[in-house]
Design a protein around this motif. Sequence first.
Motif, PDB file in Angstrom:
ATOM      1  N   THR A 158       0.681  -1.377  -0.045  1.00  0.00           N
ATOM      2  CA  THR A 158       0.050   0.062  -0.028  1.00  0.00           C
ATOM      3  C   THR A 158       0.779   1.321  -0.093  1.00  0.00           C
ATOM      4  O   THR A 158       2.136   1.350   0.385  1.00  0.00           O
ATOM      5  CB  THR A 158      -0.956   0.240   1.296  1.00  0.00           C
ATOM      6  OG1 THR A 158       0.044   0.191   2.562  1.00  0.00           O
ATOM      7  CG2 THR A 158      -1.966  -1.249   1.334  1.00  0.00           C
ATOM      8  N   ILE A 159       0.440   2.388  -0.441  1.00  0.00           N
ATOM      9  CA  ILE A 159       1.289   3.483  -0.296  1.00  0.00           C
ATOM     10  C   ILE A 159      -0.074   4.476   0.217  1.00  0.00           C
ATOM     11  O   ILE A 159      -1.153   4.390   0.238  1.00  0.00           O
ATOM     12  CB  ILE A 159       1.404   4.158  -1.750  1.00  0.00           C
ATOM     13  CG1 ILE A 159       0.115   4.134  -2.664  1.00  0.00           C
ATOM     14  CG2 ILE A 159       2.615   3.445  -2.469  1.00  0.00           C
ATOM     15  CD1 ILE A 159       0.603   4.802  -4.003  1.00  0.00           C
ATOM     16  N   VAL A 160       0.523   5.599   0.907  1.00  0.00           N
ATOM     17  CA  VAL A 160      -0.221   6.768   1.707  1.00  0.00           C
ATOM     18  C   VAL A 160      -0.350   7.969   0.694  1.00  0.00           C
ATOM     19  O   VAL A 160       0.729   8.413   0.162  1.00  0.00           O
ATOM     20  CB  VAL A 160       0.337   6.953   2.979  1.00  0.00           C
ATOM     21  CG1 VAL A 160      -0.534   8.319   3.625  1.00  0.00           C
ATOM     22  CG2 VAL A 160       0.288   5.877   3.784  1.00  0.00           C
ATOM     23  N   THR A 161      -1.416   8.421   0.326  1.00  0.00           N
ATOM     24  CA  THR A 161      -1.867   9.421  -0.529  1.00  0.00           C
ATOM     25  C   THR A 161      -2.736  10.368   0.001  1.00  0.00           C
ATOM     26  O   THR A 161      -3.228  10.082   1.171  1.00  0.00           O
ATOM     27  CB  THR A 161      -2.449   9.041  -1.820  1.00  0.00           C
ATOM     28  OG1 THR A 161      -3.613   8.657  -1.819  1.00  0.00           O
ATOM     29  CG2 THR A 161      -1.534   7.971  -2.523  1.00  0.00           C
ATOM     30  N   ASP A 162      -3.018  11.632  -0.608  1.00  0.00           N
ATOM     31  CA  ASP A 162      -4.067  12.645  -0.023  1.00  0.00           C
ATOM     32  C   ASP A 162      -5.164  12.016   0.050  1.00  0.00           C
ATOM     33  O   ASP A 162      -6.247  12.564   0.774  1.00  0.00           O
ATOM     34  CB  ASP A 162      -3.854  13.709  -0.930  1.00  0.00           C
ATOM     35  CG  ASP A 162      -2.857  14.734  -0.536  1.00  0.00           C
ATOM     36  OD1 ASP A 162      -2.105  14.678   0.411  1.00  0.00           O
ATOM     37  OD2 ASP A 162      -2.605  15.439  -1.559  1.00  0.00           O
ATOM     38  N   GLY A 164      -5.856   8.976   1.144  1.00  0.00           N
ATOM     39  CA  GLY A 164      -5.684   7.906   2.140  1.00  0.00           C
ATOM     40  C   GLY A 164      -4.839   6.913   1.768  1.00  0.00           C
ATOM     41  O   GLY A 164      -3.976   6.872   0.819  1.00  0.00           O
ATOM     42  N   THR A 165      -4.771   5.723   2.410  1.00  0.00           N
ATOM     43  CA  THR A 165      -4.067   4.576   2.252  1.00  0.00           C
ATOM     44  C   THR A 165      -4.781   3.914   1.033  1.00  0.00           C
ATOM     45  O   THR A 165      -5.879   3.345   1.173  1.00  0.00           O
ATOM     46  CB  THR A 165      -3.881   3.666   3.433  1.00  0.00           C
ATOM     47  OG1 THR A 165      -3.118   4.604   4.314  1.00  0.00           O
ATOM     48  CG2 THR A 165      -2.931   2.651   3.084  1.00  0.00           C
ATOM     49  N   ILE A 166      -4.064   3.464  -0.041  1.00  0.00           N
ATOM     50  CA  ILE A 166      -4.637   2.804  -1.277  1.00  0.00           C
ATOM     51  C   ILE A 166      -3.482   1.690  -1.530  1.00  0.00           C
ATOM     52  O   ILE A 166      -2.439   1.759  -1.354  1.00  0.00           O
ATOM     53  CB  ILE A 166      -4.656   3.694  -2.493  1.00  0.00           C
ATOM     54  CG1 ILE A 166      -3.387   4.541  -2.750  1.00  0.00           C
ATOM     55  CG2 ILE A 166      -5.723   4.816  -2.200  1.00  0.00           C
ATOM     56  CD1 ILE A 166      -3.348   5.211  -4.071  1.00  0.00           C
ATOM     57  N   PRO A 167      -4.222   0.524  -2.318  1.00  0.00           N
ATOM     58  CA  PRO A 167      -3.464  -0.396  -2.717  1.00  0.00           C
ATOM     59  C   PRO A 167      -2.490  -0.036  -3.771  1.00  0.00           C
ATOM     60  O   PRO A 167      -2.663   0.901  -4.623  1.00  0.00           O
ATOM     61  CB  PRO A 167      -4.259  -1.523  -2.933  1.00  0.00           C
ATOM     62  CG  PRO A 167      -5.591  -0.861  -3.413  1.00  0.00           C
ATOM     63  CD  PRO A 167      -5.498   0.401  -2.700  1.00  0.00           C
ATOM     64  N   ALA A 170      -1.853   1.675  -7.708  1.00  0.00           N
ATOM     65  CA  ALA A 170      -3.191   2.753  -7.369  1.00  0.00           C
ATOM     66  C   ALA A 170      -4.075   2.334  -8.299  1.00  0.00           C
ATOM     67  O   ALA A 170      -3.987   1.960  -9.318  1.00  0.00           O
ATOM     68  CB  ALA A 170      -2.357   4.127  -7.344  1.00  0.00           C
ATOM     69  N   GLU A 188       7.566  -4.270  -2.223  1.00  0.00           N
ATOM     70  CA  GLU A 188       6.753  -3.394  -1.673  1.00  0.00           C
ATOM     71  C   GLU A 188       6.955  -2.190  -2.128  1.00  0.00           C
ATOM     72  O   GLU A 188       7.649  -1.550  -1.261  1.00  0.00           O
ATOM     73  CB  GLU A 188       6.607  -3.767  -0.202  1.00  0.00           C
ATOM     74  CG  GLU A 188       5.969  -4.907   0.154  1.00  0.00           C
ATOM     75  CD  GLU A 188       5.591  -4.815   1.836  1.00  0.00           C
ATOM     76  OE1 GLU A 188       5.545  -3.517   2.450  1.00  0.00           O
ATOM     77  OE2 GLU A 188       5.528  -5.914   2.519  1.00  0.00           O
ATOM     78  N   GLU A 190       5.590   1.146  -5.278  1.00  0.00           N
ATOM     79  CA  GLU A 190       4.796   1.597  -6.550  1.00  0.00           C
ATOM     80  C   GLU A 190       5.963   1.715  -7.846  1.00  0.00           C
ATOM     81  O   GLU A 190       6.607   2.526  -7.667  1.00  0.00           O
ATOM     82  CB  GLU A 190       4.215   2.984  -6.132  1.00  0.00           C
ATOM     83  CG  GLU A 190       3.346   3.202  -7.134  1.00  0.00           C
ATOM     84  CD  GLU A 190       2.821   4.599  -6.990  1.00  0.00           C
ATOM     85  OE1 GLU A 190       1.706   4.961  -7.296  1.00  0.00           O
ATOM     86  OE2 GLU A 190       3.204   5.600  -6.555  1.00  0.00           O
TER      87      GLU A 190
END
Length: 398
Positions: A158-162, A164-167, A170, A188, A190
């Motif tokens: 997962t990654i953290v974006t504006d 929220g946390t997304i798989p 993306a 692990e 993107e």
Amino acid sequence: MHIHLDLLGGLAGDMFLAAAIDAELVDIEALEAALCTLGLGRGIRIVCEKVMRGAISGTHVRFEGWDLEAEADHRHLSTILEMIDQSGLQPGVKARAKDMFNVLGQAEAAIHGIALERVHFHEVGAVDSLLDFVSAAWIVDRVSASWSVSDVPAGRGTIVTDHGTIPVPAPATAKLLEGFAVVYRDIEAELVTPTGAAILRSLRPSFAPARGILQTTGFGCGTRNMKALSNVVRFVVLEQAASELKPTTESDVVWRVATEIDDMNPEILAHVEQLLLDAGALDVVREPVLMKKGRQGVRLSLLCGEDHREALIETIFRQTSTFGLRVDTVERRKLDRESRLVETPFGSARVKLGYLAGELIKATPEYADCAKLAQVQGVALQDVYQAVQRAAAALLES
């Protein structure tokens, strides 16, 4: 010229630019001058450095010199398109850059369930991402090459974006990569960013093995130095002989099913036509014919793939008065095509673009979009259609 993209470590906008520079395809001063017309600052510079990513040496790039007031953590799609329109970029570069943003905007709109006009970009709206997109559009326009691509690597986690946390990948990236061959790696991270995926989608690359005389290669390096793989994309620049160039049209073989009918109500035949389309026919045509004994009749014919043939034959026998059909195969020759969104005073509408040997030769409004805009805006369909035609003509001229 043909350029094959080897996505060894994935793709991001800065990696695409860096690989082109490493392959000596970019006049950096000319590109910097073009970027300075975007209204982000008159001192924009591309800073290049040689770095190692794993065992591979390549070029890494970053941008400097934009005005502090140009900083923004997000921008609406409409704002970005306006910036491009008002810039001093060449028409072809403008069209390509707007296409990349529209492609990404359509993916974001689909993922978030909103209208395209409401899309705003967070990370992609930042200055460096804007410059990545426009640089890629400038390169594609300048080199005027055909493109192919390797399998697309995807990480996990997962990654953290504006948002929220997304798989990973993306959601917007995954949407853009539909139709591409994706290989998941046990990493692990993107590997392909939304910007990289939008560039790939806009290129409309071939997936067939590339052949030609190898002229040069260039490695574009990502920011991270990962242990599991070399975080690079490779440009492989080929010169192709005439026999190896992309065919001028696509071709395939389909089944044709036809019959003549002279004893049915035309209203029922219209119903049958819709049933056949719903059942998988690629095309259905009704045309007047003169049958034996001088009777006026209708030829009902369709094209279909092998997987739908028998079901469509059964539908015709059950739904019409015919006692026999003619079934054969035919070759179809098709222009390479894509759908692109254009802006008009009445709103956005799609146009269908047709390419012959990589050259854009047709741009046709999509009737359904025009009809919907006419209904929503309460104006004549002809007015909307003509507005979309004018926008489509601009694409041809660029």
